[in-house]
Design a protein around this motif. Structure first.
Motif, PDB file in Angstrom:
ATOM      1  N   GLU A  61     -27.960 -26.157 -14.629  1.00  0.00           N
ATOM      2  CA  GLU A  61     -28.647 -26.744 -13.472  1.00  0.00           C
ATOM      3  C   GLU A  61     -28.667 -28.263 -13.578  1.00  0.00           C
ATOM      4  N   LYS A  62     -27.496 -28.880 -13.543  1.00  0.00           N
ATOM      5  CA  LYS A  62     -27.390 -30.331 -13.724  1.00  0.00           C
ATOM      6  C   LYS A  62     -26.568 -30.977 -12.617  1.00  0.00           C
ATOM      7  N   ALA A  63     -26.759 -30.525 -11.398  1.00  0.00           N
ATOM      8  CA  ALA A  63     -25.956 -31.022 -10.286  1.00  0.00           C
ATOM      9  C   ALA A  63     -26.120 -32.516 -10.066  1.00  0.00           C
ATOM     10  N   ASN A  64     -27.227 -33.087 -10.491  1.00  0.00           N
ATOM     11  CA  ASN A  64     -27.464 -34.518 -10.303  1.00  0.00           C
ATOM     12  C   ASN A  64     -27.341 -35.318 -11.588  1.00  0.00           C
ATOM     13  N   ASP A  65     -26.893 -34.678 -12.657  1.00  0.00           N
ATOM     14  CA  ASP A  65     -26.744 -35.339 -13.957  1.00  0.00           C
ATOM     15  C   ASP A  65     -25.300 -35.821 -14.084  1.00  0.00           C
ATOM     16  N   LEU A  66     -25.079 -37.062 -13.712  1.00  0.00           N
ATOM     17  CA  LEU A  66     -23.709 -37.586 -13.690  1.00  0.00           C
ATOM     18  C   LEU A  66     -23.069 -37.605 -15.076  1.00  0.00           C
ATOM     19  N   ASP A  67     -23.849 -37.836 -16.119  1.00  0.00           N
ATOM     20  CA  ASP A  67     -23.288 -37.820 -17.469  1.00  0.00           C
ATOM     21  C   ASP A  67     -22.791 -36.420 -17.839  1.00  0.00           C
ATOM     22  N   ALA A  68     -23.555 -35.391 -17.494  1.00  0.00           N
ATOM     23  CA  ALA A  68     -23.137 -34.015 -17.783  1.00  0.00           C
ATOM     24  C   ALA A  68     -21.896 -33.647 -16.979  1.00  0.00           C
ATOM     25  N   LEU A  69     -21.855 -34.058 -15.723  1.00  0.00           N
ATOM     26  CA  LEU A  69     -20.690 -33.771 -14.888  1.00  0.00           C
ATOM     27  C   LEU A  69     -19.453 -34.498 -15.407  1.00  0.00           C
ATOM     28  N   GLU A  70     -19.634 -35.749 -15.834  1.00  0.00           N
ATOM     29  CA  GLU A  70     -18.501 -36.498 -16.381  1.00  0.00           C
ATOM     30  C   GLU A  70     -17.994 -35.853 -17.672  1.00  0.00           C
ATOM     31  N   ALA A  71     -18.916 -35.428 -18.536  1.00  0.00           N
ATOM     32  CA  ALA A  71     -18.512 -34.775 -19.786  1.00  0.00           C
ATOM     33  C   ALA A  71     -17.725 -33.495 -19.497  1.00  0.00           C
ATOM     34  N   ALA A  72     -18.179 -32.723 -18.517  1.00  0.00           N
ATOM     35  CA  ALA A  72     -17.463 -31.492 -18.147  1.00  0.00           C
ATOM     36  C   ALA A  72     -16.087 -31.821 -17.589  1.00  0.00           C
ATOM     37  N   MET A  73     -16.008 -32.858 -16.788  1.00  0.00           N
ATOM     38  CA  MET A  73     -14.718 -33.261 -16.220  1.00  0.00           C
ATOM     39  C   MET A  73     -13.761 -33.707 -17.324  1.00  0.00           C
ATOM     40  N   ARG A  74     -14.270 -34.469 -18.267  1.00  0.00           N
ATOM     41  CA  ARG A  74     -13.421 -34.908 -19.384  1.00  0.00           C
ATOM     42  C   ARG A  74     -12.957 -33.717 -20.230  1.00  0.00           C
ATOM     43  N   GLU A  75     -13.839 -32.734 -20.416  1.00  0.00           N
ATOM     44  CA  GLU A  75     -13.464 -31.517 -21.143  1.00  0.00           C
ATOM     45  C   GLU A  75     -12.358 -30.773 -20.410  1.00  0.00           C
ATOM     46  N   ALA A  76     -12.480 -30.682 -19.093  1.00  0.00           N
ATOM     47  CA  ALA A  76     -11.465 -29.998 -18.282  1.00  0.00           C
ATOM     48  C   ALA A  76     -10.129 -30.731 -18.361  1.00  0.00           C
TER      49      ALA A  76
END
Length: 84
Positions: A61-76
Motif C-alpha cells: 500500500e505505497k501508491a504515494n511513496d515515490l521512493d518505494a515506486l522508484e526502487a520497484a522500477m529499478r528492480e524491474a
C-alpha cells in the motif's frame, strides 16, 4: 486493467511473446463505482500476472511513496537487463 477481458488477453499475449520492455503499475484501491471490489472481484492479481509470465513486484500500500515506486522500477529494469 481492472477485470477487463481484453486487457487481460493483451497481458497474456505480451507474456507469451516475451515482451520484456513493458512496465505496468497496478493500483488496487479496493473501490469501484458500486462499492468495495470484494463485492464482485476475487482474482489474485499477482498470481494472474505471474501466470502470464510477467515479473510481479508488490510494493504493498505505497501508491504515494515515490521512493518505494522508484526502487520497484529499478528492480524491474535490473531483472529485464539481466535476461539479455
Amino acid at each position: 486493467m481492472y477485470g477487463r477481458g481484453v486487457s487481460h488477453e493483451a497481458a497474456s499475449l505480451a507474456g507469451s511473446l516475451g515482451l520484456d520492455h513493458l512496465t505496468i503499475f497496478y493500483d488496487n484501491n479496493h473501490i469501484t463505482i458500486d462499492g468495495a471490489t470484494e463485492l464482485a472481484y476475487h482474482d489474485d492479481v499477482e498470481e494472474r500476472f505471474g501466470a502470464y509470465g510477467w515479473q510481479v513486484i508488490n510494493v504493498g500500500e505505497k501508491a504515494n511513496d515515490l521512493d518505494a515506486l522508484e526502487a520497484a522500477m529499478r528492480e524491474a529494469i535490473a531483472e529485464t537487463t539481466d535476461r539479455r
